[in-house]
Design an enzyme around this catalytic site. Structure first.
Site, PDB file in Angstrom:
ATOM      1  N   GLU A 247      56.616 -34.594 -71.159  1.00  0.00           N
ATOM      2  CA  GLU A 247      56.153 -34.686 -69.750  1.00  0.00           C
ATOM      3  C   GLU A 247      56.104 -33.089 -69.526  1.00  0.00           C
ATOM      4  OE1 GLU A 247      56.490 -35.726 -66.869  1.00  0.00           O
ATOM      5  OE2 GLU A 247      57.621 -37.591 -67.836  1.00  0.00           O
ATOM      6  N   CYS A 281      55.093 -26.734 -63.417  1.00  0.00           N
ATOM      7  CA  CYS A 281      54.442 -27.722 -63.509  1.00  0.00           C
ATOM      8  C   CYS A 281      53.801 -28.269 -62.886  1.00  0.00           C
ATOM      9  CB  CYS A 281      55.187 -28.418 -64.534  1.00  0.00           C
ATOM     10  SG  CYS A 281      56.556 -29.319 -64.017  1.00  0.00           S
TER      11      CYS A 281
HETATM   12  P1  NAD Z   1      55.479 -25.374 -75.062  1.00  0.00           P
HETATM   13  O1  NAD Z   1      54.633 -26.233 -75.445  1.00  0.00           O
HETATM   14  O2  NAD Z   1      54.611 -24.245 -75.772  1.00  0.00           O
HETATM   15  O3  NAD Z   1      56.626 -25.640 -75.158  1.00  0.00           O
HETATM   16  C1  NAD Z   1      57.333 -26.696 -75.213  1.00  0.00           C
HETATM   17  C2  NAD Z   1      58.613 -26.809 -76.093  1.00  0.00           C
HETATM   18  O4  NAD Z   1      58.059 -27.426 -77.134  1.00  0.00           O
HETATM   19  C3  NAD Z   1      59.286 -25.435 -76.540  1.00  0.00           C
HETATM   20  O5  NAD Z   1      60.546 -25.559 -76.308  1.00  0.00           O
HETATM   21  C4  NAD Z   1      58.681 -25.010 -78.246  1.00  0.00           C
HETATM   22  O6  NAD Z   1      59.160 -23.629 -79.213  1.00  0.00           O
HETATM   23  C5  NAD Z   1      58.184 -26.360 -78.158  1.00  0.00           C
HETATM   24  N1  NAD Z   1      57.230 -27.010 -79.723  1.00  0.00           N
HETATM   25  C6  NAD Z   1      56.563 -25.619 -80.102  1.00  0.00           C
HETATM   26  N2  NAD Z   1      55.376 -26.725 -81.063  1.00  0.00           N
HETATM   27  C7  NAD Z   1      56.185 -27.141 -81.080  1.00  0.00           C
HETATM   28  C8  NAD Z   1      56.641 -28.318 -82.271  1.00  0.00           C
HETATM   29  N3  NAD Z   1      55.377 -28.023 -83.204  1.00  0.00           N
HETATM   30  N4  NAD Z   1      57.347 -29.410 -82.773  1.00  0.00           N
HETATM   31  C9  NAD Z   1      57.908 -29.022 -81.365  1.00  0.00           C
HETATM   32  N5  NAD Z   1      58.474 -28.427 -80.584  1.00  0.00           N
HETATM   33  C10 NAD Z   1      57.267 -27.365 -80.152  1.00  0.00           C
HETATM   34  O7  NAD Z   1      55.080 -24.675 -73.117  1.00  0.00           O
HETATM   35  P2  NAD Z   1      56.159 -23.881 -72.371  1.00  0.00           P
HETATM   36  O8  NAD Z   1      55.555 -22.759 -72.046  1.00  0.00           O
HETATM   37  O9  NAD Z   1      57.120 -23.818 -73.514  1.00  0.00           O
HETATM   38  O10 NAD Z   1      56.317 -24.342 -71.192  1.00  0.00           O
HETATM   39  C11 NAD Z   1      55.065 -23.867 -69.927  1.00  0.00           C
HETATM   40  C12 NAD Z   1      54.500 -25.510 -69.982  1.00  0.00           C
HETATM   41  O11 NAD Z   1      55.375 -26.777 -69.496  1.00  0.00           O
HETATM   42  C13 NAD Z   1      53.620 -25.966 -68.749  1.00  0.00           C
HETATM   43  O12 NAD Z   1      52.579 -26.960 -69.357  1.00  0.00           O
HETATM   44  C14 NAD Z   1      54.201 -26.512 -67.720  1.00  0.00           C
HETATM   45  O13 NAD Z   1      53.390 -27.424 -67.217  1.00  0.00           O
HETATM   46  C15 NAD Z   1      55.060 -27.809 -68.493  1.00  0.00           C
HETATM   47  N6  NAD Z   1      56.266 -28.553 -67.796  1.00  0.00           N
HETATM   48  C16 NAD Z   1      55.895 -29.101 -67.606  1.00  0.00           C
HETATM   49  C17 NAD Z   1      57.361 -30.091 -66.737  1.00  0.00           C
HETATM   50  C18 NAD Z   1      57.129 -31.443 -66.251  1.00  0.00           C
HETATM   51  O14 NAD Z   1      58.329 -32.207 -66.023  1.00  0.00           O
HETATM   52  N7  NAD Z   1      55.594 -32.386 -66.945  1.00  0.00           N
HETATM   53  C19 NAD Z   1      58.391 -29.117 -66.527  1.00  0.00           C
HETATM   54  C20 NAD Z   1      58.332 -27.266 -67.073  1.00  0.00           C
HETATM   55  C21 NAD Z   1      57.018 -27.315 -67.341  1.00  0.00           C
END
Ligand code: NAD
Length: 478
Positions: A247, A281
């Site tokens: 997501e 999001c």
């Molecule tokens: P992000 O993608 O930077 O990180 C999300 C998670 O992924 C973190 O735990 C991070 O440590 C991990 N991660 C990073 N690199 C990785 C890798 N190579 N392998 C595995 N895990 C890895 O996102 P963020 O900055 O924490 O959150 C903000 C984003 O989340 C925004 O784009 C927002 O729209 C989205 N979001 C979406 C929803 C939804 O349900 N659609 C809900 C909340 C937030």
């Protein structure tokens, strides 16, 4: 406080030098220290989760439910402490954070009840004396990778259905929510979950993320975060044939038609755009207004936004606080710079905090082409773009002109247009006379297009993700 991992029900300290976390509302205030895991911690968690699965998957649904009810109770008891910590860690206003903890409580109770609900169906067989039915069975070890913007609710809306279905979990939260995650595990200790059922590994995505996805024997991975990371997670899972859901980001539009009641509509649009400093999001980042009311909408909006003040997140009256981190501050500030250079200012709020923090003024701009980055890219901050539509059809077309498809809203009293919007809007969450940013735990949640892997979370939909179906057939007389 200092973070620890939680493996096999025990707190496991990580011996690195650690990184101090400062309150984004007050950069002089230390909130705690994060310790980052390495690969050995991931392997420890894998071993624990695999062991845990052997017993947890064999328990009855009602026994598993009893643990989830207890998890709900400890969160409810600690609502204020947990909400306060999260607010200090990532800057969400305290009243919203209190609500978020209660959402997690409700999610745990909702999924606990699934432990005693029917989980399959009887299917007529073509032969006589045959009973044929389907059952849902657990998958195994599930990876839960979460963002920082809903530090309590998002982890729980993945963990609760994963556990009630009989899976065990390795949870890797975002750095900016690691203290909250560690605290939640400390609270759950009171529940005495069987060993290895829920394991927490705190670490940088860039350091342990790929290792976690490439090496752990996951049967499913549930990810929420940015579209870039999500696509990367999906590609690794697809190669390994691991079931996954991602997501991701959004660029959500609120459409306001000529017949909308502006005095009722504007506060709702503002809430969608600026609560949590736009870091949802589902936040409204495009406001599409029909020509006939465009000028009056813009002038009323300008007054309403000028009354918005970014204040410290623990202020009980806070509507919006700071953005969550230095990197968020830098990214959103770049977009604000772009807005001041390329666009026309429609409305601007204030910063009213008396501390140094990652505060950004709420902003609405207009006068830019629809292919401009401000109209197309996810900003994830308190910046929204106002677009003019000549008519209803053009409003829908503008709303759909994005690679994302998470949430969309329309404000109108015209039933036929509302229904056409619900049919034609390319988004997973479509809403009439409500803000784009509303999620109910008992309803399926997720996006279309680049916002999602097209699976759904929450509600009954989550149960399908965390299980696989077996079709059973018994010939009782032969
Ligand atoms: P992000 O993608 O930077 O990180 C999300 C998670 O992924 C973190 O735990 C991070 O440590 C991990 N991660 C990073 N690199 C990785 C890798 N190579 N392998 C595995 N895990 C890895 O996102 P963020 O900055 O924490 O959150 C903000 C984003 O989340 C925004 O784009 C927002 O729209 C989205 N979001 C979406 C929803 C939804 O349900 N659609 C809900 C909340 C937030």
């Amino acid at each position: 406080m200092e973070t620890t991992n939680w493996i096999s029900g025990e707190s496991v300290a990580v011996r690195d030098k650690g990184q101090i976390v400062y309150n984004p509302s007050n950069l002089e205030e230390e909130v705690g220290v994060i310790h980052y895991s390495d690969r050995s911690h991931v392997m420890q968690a894998e071993e624990a989760a695999k062991q845990g699965f052997r017993t947890w998957s064999k328990l009855t649904g009602s026994t598993r439910a009893s643990y989830l009810y207890q998890m709900a109770n400890v969160l409810e008891k600690s609502q204020s402490d947990l909400a306060t910590l999260a607010s200090r860690e990532m800057g969400k206003p305290i009243t919203e954070m209190m609500g978020e903890v209660m959402r997690a409580v409700h999610l745990l109770r909702y999924y606990a009840a699934e432990g005693v609900r029917s989980n399959g169906e009887h299917i007529p067989a073509s032969d006589v004396h045959v009973i044929q039915y389907s059952i849902r069975v657990p998958l195994g070890v599930v990876g839960v990778i979460t963002p920082w913007n809903f530090p309590v609710a998002i982890p729980i809306w993945k963990i609760a259905p994963a556990l009630i279905c009989g899976n065990t979990v390795i949870w890797k939260p975002a750095d900016n929510a690691a203290l909250t995650a560690s605290k939640m595990m400390e609270l759950f200790r009171e529940v005495n979950l069987p060993e290895g059922v829920l394991n927490l590994v705190i670490g940088k995505g860039s350091v342990i993320g790929d290792f976690l996805l490439n090496e752990v024997d996951f049967q499913a991975v549930s990810f929420t975060g940015s579209s870039t990371t999500g696509a990367h997670v999906a590609s690794i899972c697809a190669k390994r044939n691991i079931k996954y859901q991602t997501e991701m980001g959004g660029k959500n539009a609120a459409i306001v038609l000529n017949d909308a009641d502006l005095d009722k509509t504007i506060p709702i649009v503002l809430s969608g755009a600026f609560r949590s400093a736009g870091q949802k999001c589902t936040a409204t980042s495009r406001i599409i207004v029909e020509d006939g009311i465009y000028e009056s909408f813009a002038s009323k909006l300008s007054v309403a936004v000028s009354n918005l003040k970014a204040v410290q997140s623990l202020d009980p009256t806070a509507y919006l606080g700071p953005v969550a981190s230095k990197s968020q501050f830098e990214t959103v500030s770049q977009y604000e710079k772009l807005a001041f250079n390329d666009a026309t200012l429609v409305a601007e709020g204030e910063i009213e905090a008396n501390t140094e923090g990652y505060y950004i003024k709420p902003l609405v701009v207009s006068g830019i082409q629809t292919d401009h980055p401000l109209v197309q890219e996810e900003i994830f901050g308190p910046v929204s773009v106002l677009l003019r539509a000549n008519n209803f059809d053009e409003a829908i077309q503008l709303s759909n002109e994005t690679i994302y498809g998470l949430s969309a809203a329309i404000f109108t009293n015209n039933l036929s247009k509302a229904h056409r919007f619900l049919e034609e809007a390319q988004a997973g969450m479509v809403r009439v006379n409500q803000e784009t940013a509303g999620v109910e735990y008992q309803a399926p949640f997720g996006g279309m297009k680049q916002s999602s892997s097209h699976t759904r979370e929450q509600g009954q939909a989550a149960l399908a993700f965390y299980t696989t179906v077996k079709t059973c057939a018994i010939k009782h007389t032969f």
